[in-house]
Design a protein around this motif. Structure first.
Motif, short mmCIF file in Angstrom:
data_model
loop_
_atom_site.label_atom_id
_atom_site.label_comp_id
_atom_site.label_asym_id
_atom_site.label_seq_id
_atom_site.Cartn_x
_atom_site.Cartn_y
_atom_site.Cartn_z
N ILE A 59 0.80 -1.23 0.00
CA ILE A 59 0.00 0.00 0.00
C ILE A 59 0.82 1.27 0.00
CG2 ILE A 59 -1.89 -1.18 1.19
CD1 ILE A 59 -1.14 0.64 3.63
N GLY A 60 2.11 1.18 0.28
CA GLY A 60 2.94 2.38 0.38
C GLY A 60 2.95 2.89 1.82
N ASN A 61 3.62 4.00 2.03
CA ASN A 61 3.79 4.53 3.39
C ASN A 61 2.64 5.41 3.86
OD1 ASN A 61 6.30 3.31 3.83
ND2 ASN A 61 7.33 4.93 2.70
N ASP A 62 1.78 5.85 2.97
CA ASP A 62 0.70 6.75 3.33
C ASP A 62 -0.64 6.02 3.29
OD1 ASP A 62 -1.13 8.81 3.67
OD2 ASP A 62 -0.05 10.20 2.35
N VAL A 63 -1.08 5.57 4.46
CA VAL A 63 -2.31 4.79 4.56
C VAL A 63 -3.52 5.62 4.10
CG1 VAL A 63 -3.85 3.57 6.15
CG2 VAL A 63 -1.38 3.33 6.39
N ALA A 64 -3.58 6.87 4.52
CA ALA A 64 -4.71 7.72 4.15
C ALA A 64 -4.78 7.92 2.64
CB ALA A 64 -4.62 9.07 4.85
N ALA A 65 -3.64 8.13 1.99
CA ALA A 65 -3.64 8.30 0.54
C ALA A 65 -4.11 7.03 -0.17
CB ALA A 65 -2.24 8.69 0.06
N PHE A 66 -3.71 5.88 0.34
CA PHE A 66 -4.16 4.62 -0.23
C PHE A 66 -5.67 4.49 -0.10
CE2 PHE A 66 -5.11 0.07 -0.03
CZ PHE A 66 -4.50 -0.37 -1.20
N CYS A 67 -6.19 4.81 1.08
CA CYS A 67 -7.64 4.76 1.32
C CYS A 67 -8.38 5.74 0.42
CB CYS A 67 -7.97 5.06 2.78
SG CYS A 67 -7.47 3.76 3.92
N ASP A 68 -7.84 6.95 0.31
CA ASP A 68 -8.47 7.95 -0.55
C ASP A 68 -8.55 7.47 -1.98
OD1 ASP A 68 -8.92 9.72 1.54
OD2 ASP A 68 -7.11 10.91 1.14
N ASP A 69 -7.50 6.78 -2.43
CA ASP A 69 -7.50 6.25 -3.79
C ASP A 69 -8.57 5.16 -3.95
OD1 ASP A 69 -6.41 6.31 -6.44
OD2 ASP A 69 -5.42 4.39 -5.99
N LEU A 70 -8.76 4.35 -2.91
CA LEU A 70 -9.77 3.30 -2.96
C LEU A 70 -11.18 3.86 -3.11
CD1 LEU A 70 -8.68 0.77 -0.18
CD2 LEU A 70 -8.62 0.41 -2.65
N ILE A 71 -11.42 4.99 -2.49
CA ILE A 71 -12.79 5.54 -2.45
C ILE A 71 -12.96 6.78 -3.31
CG2 ILE A 71 -13.29 4.54 -0.19
CD1 ILE A 71 -12.88 7.39 0.97
N LYS A 72 -12.01 7.05 -4.18
CA LYS A 72 -12.04 8.30 -4.95
C LYS A 72 -13.31 8.47 -5.78
CE LYS A 72 -9.42 6.48 -8.78
NZ LYS A 72 -8.09 6.14 -9.14
N ASP A 73 -13.92 7.39 -6.22
CA ASP A 73 -15.13 7.49 -7.03
C ASP A 73 -16.40 7.23 -6.23
OD1 ASP A 73 -13.64 8.08 -9.32
OD2 ASP A 73 -13.32 5.94 -9.74
N SER A 74 -16.26 7.12 -4.92
CA SER A 74 -17.41 6.84 -4.06
C SER A 74 -17.95 8.12 -3.45
CB SER A 74 -17.02 5.90 -2.92
OG SER A 74 -16.54 4.68 -3.41
N ARG A 75 -19.25 8.18 -3.30
CA ARG A 75 -19.85 9.30 -2.56
C ARG A 75 -19.63 9.07 -1.08
NH1 ARG A 75 -25.57 11.14 -3.79
NH2 ARG A 75 -24.76 12.75 -2.46
N THR A 76 -19.39 10.15 -0.37
CA THR A 76 -19.19 10.07 1.07
C THR A 76 -20.28 10.85 1.78
OG1 THR A 76 -17.80 12.03 1.19
CG2 THR A 76 -16.67 9.93 0.77
N TYR A 77 -20.38 10.63 3.07
CA TYR A 77 -21.34 11.40 3.86
C TYR A 77 -20.96 12.87 3.87
CZ TYR A 77 -23.42 7.01 5.21
OH TYR A 77 -24.06 5.80 5.17
N ALA A 78 -19.66 13.15 3.77
CA ALA A 78 -19.22 14.55 3.69
C ALA A 78 -19.75 15.20 2.41
CB ALA A 78 -17.69 14.63 3.73
N ASP A 79 -19.78 14.46 1.31
CA ASP A 79 -20.35 14.98 0.05
C ASP A 79 -21.83 15.32 0.22
OD1 ASP A 79 -17.91 14.58 -1.28
OD2 ASP A 79 -18.50 12.59 -2.01
N ILE A 80 -22.55 14.43 0.86
CA ILE A 80 -23.98 14.66 1.08
C ILE A 80 -24.19 15.88 1.95
CG2 ILE A 80 -26.06 13.71 2.16
CD1 ILE A 80 -25.08 10.93 1.25
N TYR A 81 -23.38 16.02 2.97
CA TYR A 81 -23.49 17.17 3.86
C TYR A 81 -23.21 18.47 3.10
CZ TYR A 81 -22.66 20.38 7.72
OH TYR A 81 -22.71 21.45 8.56
N GLN A 82 -22.16 18.47 2.28
CA GLN A 82 -21.83 19.66 1.48
C GLN A 82 -22.97 20.01 0.53
OE1 GLN A 82 -19.22 21.81 1.54
NE2 GLN A 82 -18.57 20.75 3.40
N GLU A 83 -23.57 18.98 -0.09
CA GLU A 83 -24.69 19.22 -1.00
C GLU A 83 -25.88 19.81 -0.26
OE1 GLU A 83 -25.35 15.41 -2.77
OE2 GLU A 83 -23.43 15.47 -3.83
N SER A 84 -26.10 19.35 0.97
CA SER A 84 -27.23 19.87 1.74
C SER A 84 -27.05 21.33 2.11
CB SER A 84 -27.46 19.04 3.01
OG SER A 84 -26.48 19.32 3.98
#
Length: 106
Positions: free
Chosen positions: A73-98
């Motif tokens: 996964i490399g040394n940056d766990v958060a970056a790896f996770c972000d790459d996994l979910i880059k095309d997924s909607r998040t609850y933060a997206d829904i909140y921003q839209e609201s």
């Protein structure tokens, strides 16, 4: 959701946790950090279980081939996770839209 669905969900979660506990210690640590990060970021489809199960599958294959978790996964766990979910909607997206704000990621 009936009682049978709840029981089945618990059974599946326990089996998932058992698979994680069977991983080498360094894989377990990184998995827990990834899980914590993903629960915080909140991709909407996280609850269907496919993402976390896919991570465990990936880790099991890496461990079986003798690779260290950071080699996968490399040394940056958060970056790896972000790459996994880059095309997924998040609850933060829904909140921003609201709020009528443009999405955070574009």
């Amino acid at each position: 959701m009936g009682i049978q669905d709840i029981i089945e969900g618990k059974r599946q979660w326990r089996a998932h946790v058992a698979r994680v506990k069977a991983l080498p210690p360094d894989y377990q640590i990184v998995y827990r950090e990834m899980q914590r990060y993903l629960f915080k970021v909140g991709p909407i489809d996280l609850s269907d279980g496919r993402l976390l199960t896919g991570i465990v599958d990936f880790f099991e294959e890496g461990a079986a081939s003798g690779k260290g978790v950071l080699q996968l996964i490399g040394n940056d766990v958060a970056a790896f996770c972000d790459d996994l979910i880059k095309d997924s909607r998040t609850y933060a997206d829904i909140y921003q839209e609201s709020l009528g704000s443009p999405p955070l990621s574009s």
